[in-house]
Motif scaffolding. Sequence first.
Motif, PDB file in Angstrom:
ATOM      1  N   PHE A  14       0.832  -1.080  -0.008  1.00 21.05           N
ATOM      2  CA  PHE A  14      -0.041  -0.113  -0.019  1.00 21.05           C
ATOM      3  C   PHE A  14       1.063   1.245   0.265  1.00 21.05           C
ATOM      4  CE2 PHE A  14      -3.218   2.798   2.229  1.00 21.05           C
ATOM      5  CZ  PHE A  14      -4.241   2.661   1.203  1.00 21.05           C
ATOM      6  N   GLY A  15       2.127   1.078   0.396  1.00 19.81           N
ATOM      7  CA  GLY A  15       3.047   2.261   0.340  1.00 19.81           C
ATOM      8  C   GLY A  15       3.216   2.933  -0.878  1.00 19.81           C
ATOM      9  N   HIS A  16       3.089   2.377  -2.014  1.00 19.06           N
ATOM     10  CA  HIS A  16       3.169   3.104  -3.277  1.00 19.06           C
ATOM     11  C   HIS A  16       2.034   3.793  -3.504  1.00 19.06           C
ATOM     12  CE1 HIS A  16       6.213   0.310  -4.665  1.00 19.06           C
ATOM     13  NE2 HIS A  16       5.679  -0.550  -4.171  1.00 19.06           N
ATOM     14  N   TRP A  17       0.745   3.557  -3.337  1.00 19.10           N
ATOM     15  CA  TRP A  17      -0.161   4.378  -3.425  1.00 19.10           C
ATOM     16  C   TRP A  17      -0.166   5.472  -2.422  1.00 19.10           C
ATOM     17  CZ3 TRP A  17      -4.264   5.089  -6.587  1.00 19.10           C
ATOM     18  CH2 TRP A  17      -5.497   5.814  -6.209  1.00 19.10           C
ATOM     19  N   GLN A  18       0.241   5.365  -1.106  1.00 22.86           N
ATOM     20  CA  GLN A  18      -0.104   6.482  -0.074  1.00 22.86           C
ATOM     21  C   GLN A  18       0.968   7.345  -0.658  1.00 22.86           C
ATOM     22  OE1 GLN A  18       1.158   4.009   3.373  1.00 22.86           O
ATOM     23  NE2 GLN A  18      -0.728   4.419   4.373  1.00 22.86           N
ATOM     24  N   ARG A  19       2.327   7.432  -1.144  1.00 25.83           N
ATOM     25  CA  ARG A  19       3.273   8.378  -1.310  1.00 25.83           C
ATOM     26  C   ARG A  19       2.688   8.715  -2.858  1.00 25.83           C
ATOM     27  NH1 ARG A  19       7.901   4.502  -1.287  1.00 25.83           N
ATOM     28  NH2 ARG A  19       7.722   3.436  -3.467  1.00 25.83           N
ATOM     29  N   ALA A  20       2.261   8.206  -3.714  1.00 20.39           N
ATOM     30  CA  ALA A  20       1.652   8.898  -5.023  1.00 20.39           C
ATOM     31  C   ALA A  20       0.513   9.759  -4.640  1.00 20.39           C
ATOM     32  CB  ALA A  20       1.124   7.631  -5.816  1.00 20.39           C
ATOM     33  N   ALA A  21      -0.395   9.267  -3.917  1.00 20.91           N
ATOM     34  CA  ALA A  21      -1.399  10.432  -3.359  1.00 20.91           C
ATOM     35  C   ALA A  21      -1.069  11.502  -2.608  1.00 20.91           C
ATOM     36  CB  ALA A  21      -2.677   9.731  -2.732  1.00 20.91           C
ATOM     37  N   ALA A  22       0.029  11.340  -1.900  1.00 14.51           N
ATOM     38  CA  ALA A  22       0.487  12.651  -1.078  1.00 14.51           C
ATOM     39  C   ALA A  22       1.159  13.429  -2.061  1.00 14.51           C
ATOM     40  CB  ALA A  22       1.485  12.062  -0.139  1.00 14.51           C
ATOM     41  N   LEU A  23       1.927  12.990  -2.916  1.00 15.08           N
ATOM     42  CA  LEU A  23       2.811  13.723  -3.990  1.00 15.08           C
ATOM     43  C   LEU A  23       1.767  14.624  -4.864  1.00 15.08           C
ATOM     44  CD1 LEU A  23       5.751  11.716  -4.655  1.00 15.08           C
ATOM     45  CD2 LEU A  23       5.961  13.864  -3.617  1.00 15.08           C
ATOM     46  N   ALA A  24       0.578  13.875  -5.408  1.00 12.72           N
ATOM     47  CA  ALA A  24      -0.261  14.302  -6.399  1.00 12.72           C
ATOM     48  C   ALA A  24      -0.853  15.618  -5.576  1.00 12.72           C
ATOM     49  CB  ALA A  24      -1.265  13.374  -6.461  1.00 12.72           C
ATOM     50  N   ARG A  25      -1.206  15.626  -4.385  1.00 11.35           N
ATOM     51  CA  ARG A  25      -1.985  16.695  -3.790  1.00 11.35           C
ATOM     52  C   ARG A  25      -0.869  18.163  -3.823  1.00 11.35           C
ATOM     53  NH1 ARG A  25      -3.203  12.784   0.043  1.00 11.35           N
ATOM     54  NH2 ARG A  25      -5.267  12.233  -0.114  1.00 11.35           N
ATOM     55  N   LEU A  26       0.318  17.931  -4.079  1.00 15.62           N
ATOM     56  CA  LEU A  26       1.398  19.155  -3.890  1.00 15.62           C
ATOM     57  C   LEU A  26       1.916  19.384  -5.217  1.00 15.62           C
ATOM     58  CD1 LEU A  26       3.350  17.911  -0.833  1.00 15.62           C
ATOM     59  CD2 LEU A  26       1.713  19.409  -0.907  1.00 15.62           C
ATOM     60  N   LEU A  27       1.484  18.531  -6.258  1.00 18.64           N
ATOM     61  CA  LEU A  27       2.007  18.869  -7.679  1.00 18.64           C
ATOM     62  C   LEU A  27       1.345  20.128  -8.231  1.00 18.64           C
ATOM     63  CD1 LEU A  27       2.392  15.332  -9.174  1.00 18.64           C
ATOM     64  CD2 LEU A  27       4.397  16.909  -8.474  1.00 18.64           C
ATOM     65  N   ARG A  28       2.190  21.198  -8.956  1.00 19.57           N
ATOM     66  CA  ARG A  28       1.617  22.134  -9.552  1.00 19.57           C
ATOM     67  C   ARG A  28       0.987  21.791 -10.704  1.00 19.57           C
ATOM     68  NH1 ARG A  28       4.436  24.500 -13.165  1.00 19.57           N
ATOM     69  NH2 ARG A  28       6.363  24.011 -12.188  1.00 19.57           N
ATOM     70  N   ARG A  29       1.462  20.984 -11.444  1.00 18.75           N
ATOM     71  CA  ARG A  29       0.941  20.674 -12.814  1.00 18.75           C
ATOM     72  C   ARG A  29      -0.434  19.388 -12.360  1.00 18.75           C
ATOM     73  NH1 ARG A  29       3.152  20.647 -17.889  1.00 18.75           N
ATOM     74  NH2 ARG A  29       4.939  21.917 -17.854  1.00 18.75           N
ATOM     75  N   PRO A  30      -1.270  19.506 -13.309  1.00 17.51           N
ATOM     76  CA  PRO A  30      -2.415  18.333 -13.196  1.00 17.51           C
ATOM     77  C   PRO A  30      -1.762  16.866 -13.199  1.00 17.51           C
ATOM     78  CG  PRO A  30      -2.660  19.172 -15.233  1.00 17.51           C
ATOM     79  CD  PRO A  30      -1.461  20.246 -14.416  1.00 17.51           C
ATOM     80  N   CYS A  31      -2.234  16.052 -12.237  1.00 19.39           N
ATOM     81  CA  CYS A  31      -1.608  14.805 -12.117  1.00 19.39           C
ATOM     82  C   CYS A  31      -2.821  13.659 -12.589  1.00 19.39           C
ATOM     83  CB  CYS A  31      -0.924  14.355 -10.930  1.00 19.39           C
ATOM     84  SG  CYS A  31      -0.326  12.815 -10.693  1.00 19.39           S
ATOM     85  N   THR A  32      -2.473  12.629 -12.997  1.00 17.65           N
ATOM     86  CA  THR A  32      -3.364  11.358 -13.424  1.00 17.65           C
ATOM     87  C   THR A  32      -2.614  10.230 -12.777  1.00 17.65           C
ATOM     88  OG1 THR A  32      -4.722  12.396 -14.954  1.00 17.65           O
ATOM     89  CG2 THR A  32      -4.460  10.286 -14.703  1.00 17.65           C
ATOM     90  N   LEU A  33      -3.102   9.509 -11.764  1.00 14.16           N
ATOM     91  CA  LEU A  33      -2.570   8.236 -11.175  1.00 14.16           C
ATOM     92  C   LEU A  33      -3.259   6.981 -12.074  1.00 14.16           C
ATOM     93  CD1 LEU A  33      -3.119   8.834  -7.307  1.00 14.16           C
ATOM     94  CD2 LEU A  33      -1.248   9.557  -8.768  1.00 14.16           C
ATOM     95  N   LEU A  34      -2.243   6.096 -12.303  1.00 14.46           N
ATOM     96  CA  LEU A  34      -2.655   4.701 -13.170  1.00 14.46           C
ATOM     97  C   LEU A  34      -2.406   3.593 -12.359  1.00 14.46           C
ATOM     98  CD1 LEU A  34      -1.002   7.168 -15.360  1.00 14.46           C
ATOM     99  CD2 LEU A  34      -2.164   5.331 -16.867  1.00 14.46           C
ATOM    100  N   GLY A  35      -3.362   2.629 -12.153  1.00 15.91           N
ATOM    101  CA  GLY A  35      -2.839   1.610 -11.198  1.00 15.91           C
ATOM    102  C   GLY A  35      -4.050   0.784 -11.006  1.00 15.91           C
ATOM    103  N   THR A  36      -3.925  -0.436 -10.449  1.00  9.06           N
ATOM    104  CA  THR A  36      -4.882  -1.314 -10.171  1.00  9.06           C
ATOM    105  C   THR A  36      -5.315  -1.383  -8.575  1.00  9.06           C
ATOM    106  OG1 THR A  36      -4.048  -2.543 -12.045  1.00  9.06           O
ATOM    107  CG2 THR A  36      -5.749  -3.697 -10.378  1.00  9.06           C
ATOM    108  N   PHE A  37      -6.489  -0.634  -8.207  1.00 12.50           N
ATOM    109  CA  PHE A  37      -6.783  -0.599  -6.804  1.00 12.50           C
ATOM    110  C   PHE A  37      -8.270  -0.649  -6.563  1.00 12.50           C
ATOM    111  CE2 PHE A  37      -2.685   1.370  -7.022  1.00 12.50           C
ATOM    112  CZ  PHE A  37      -1.861   0.990  -5.901  1.00 12.50           C
TER     113      PHE A  37
END
Length: 348
Positions: free
Chosen positions: A13-36
């Motif tokens: 679950f750690g990959h998702w947690q850090r991806a979501a945390a970083l996505a909140r801070l990115l200046r550019r729009p972000c899209t997450l791709l994965g199987t959850f």
Amino acid sequence: MRPIGYYVHHHGFGHWQRAAALARLLRRPCTLLGTFPESVTRAAPCPVVPLPDDAPTGAEPPDPGGVPGLHYAPLGHDGLRRRVARMAGWIAEARPALMVVDVSVEVALLSRLMSTPFLYVRLAGLRDDPPHLAAFRAAAALLAPFPRPLEAEGMPEGMPDWVLDRTFHAGFLAGPSIRPSEGGGILAVFGRGGSGGDAEALALAARATPRWRWRAIGLLRGDAAPPPNLELLGWREDARPLLAGADLVIGGAGDGLLAEVAALGKRFLCLPEPRPFGEQHHKARRLAALGAAVVREAWPAAEDWPALLAQAMALDPGRIAALHDPGALARCAAFIDAEADRAARPGQ
């Protein structure tokens, strides 16, 4: 503004947690791709592209593992075929300025084949095999989700020096700060990335230390009856309040748990779990060398627990707290945005 695509591996679950945390801070729009599961993705801070599962089905021939540049490419796997097609379709339509790949050699090389630069999340351990080195060479840069001191004086033996030269050490990527306290006793943590904890072994450890209050969160196998000083709390989506109140944390050397333990400055008994390329054992050995944790390579025998807990409680929690950078998430997000800006030049 061209977006950032962020591929999220679904083991643990750690990959998702850090991806979501970083996505909140990115200046550019972000899209997450994965199987959850939807229960996870509906709380995402940005759009999510759900990917078909590529887990082995048993119907297709086993991957022979003889392709020098790939880790996982089974033949005749419809889920994998649809998964790659969906990623390729999104990249072609969205034209991301940058992909962040956490982690998959195959997704990294797919990005590059689609004329899209990528950052590769480099996990710990000895990753000197041809697939990893191919991804490391093709990446715009490497991103390590742990602090530089966990690299020791250089790379693991066998890793080329240029890998370190290409690595941006983001530090432990913990969530928002929370006030630590004490008095909660021992908290044993078992994540999703392994086979779970052994309920009988846990019960024996608690029985051997009756003066300690034990609590356990996460996945357990077996159904041994817990003694009175052991409370089984099951899976918790947010373990931070329990971690914050613990006197001592016991768990593996996954990036997510290490980030939280360091952020909270908690005494830590590290029991590294088997992972590919010795990832957790490499980090655990560095923690021991830095005096930041007590480490045992396997679950201790019941009679060893009283002395082991005394040793762990004698740790200076300042050692592991020194590995925490409160600005790591923001600094990492800024690095990703800067790499995307650099890649998104006119005409590309």
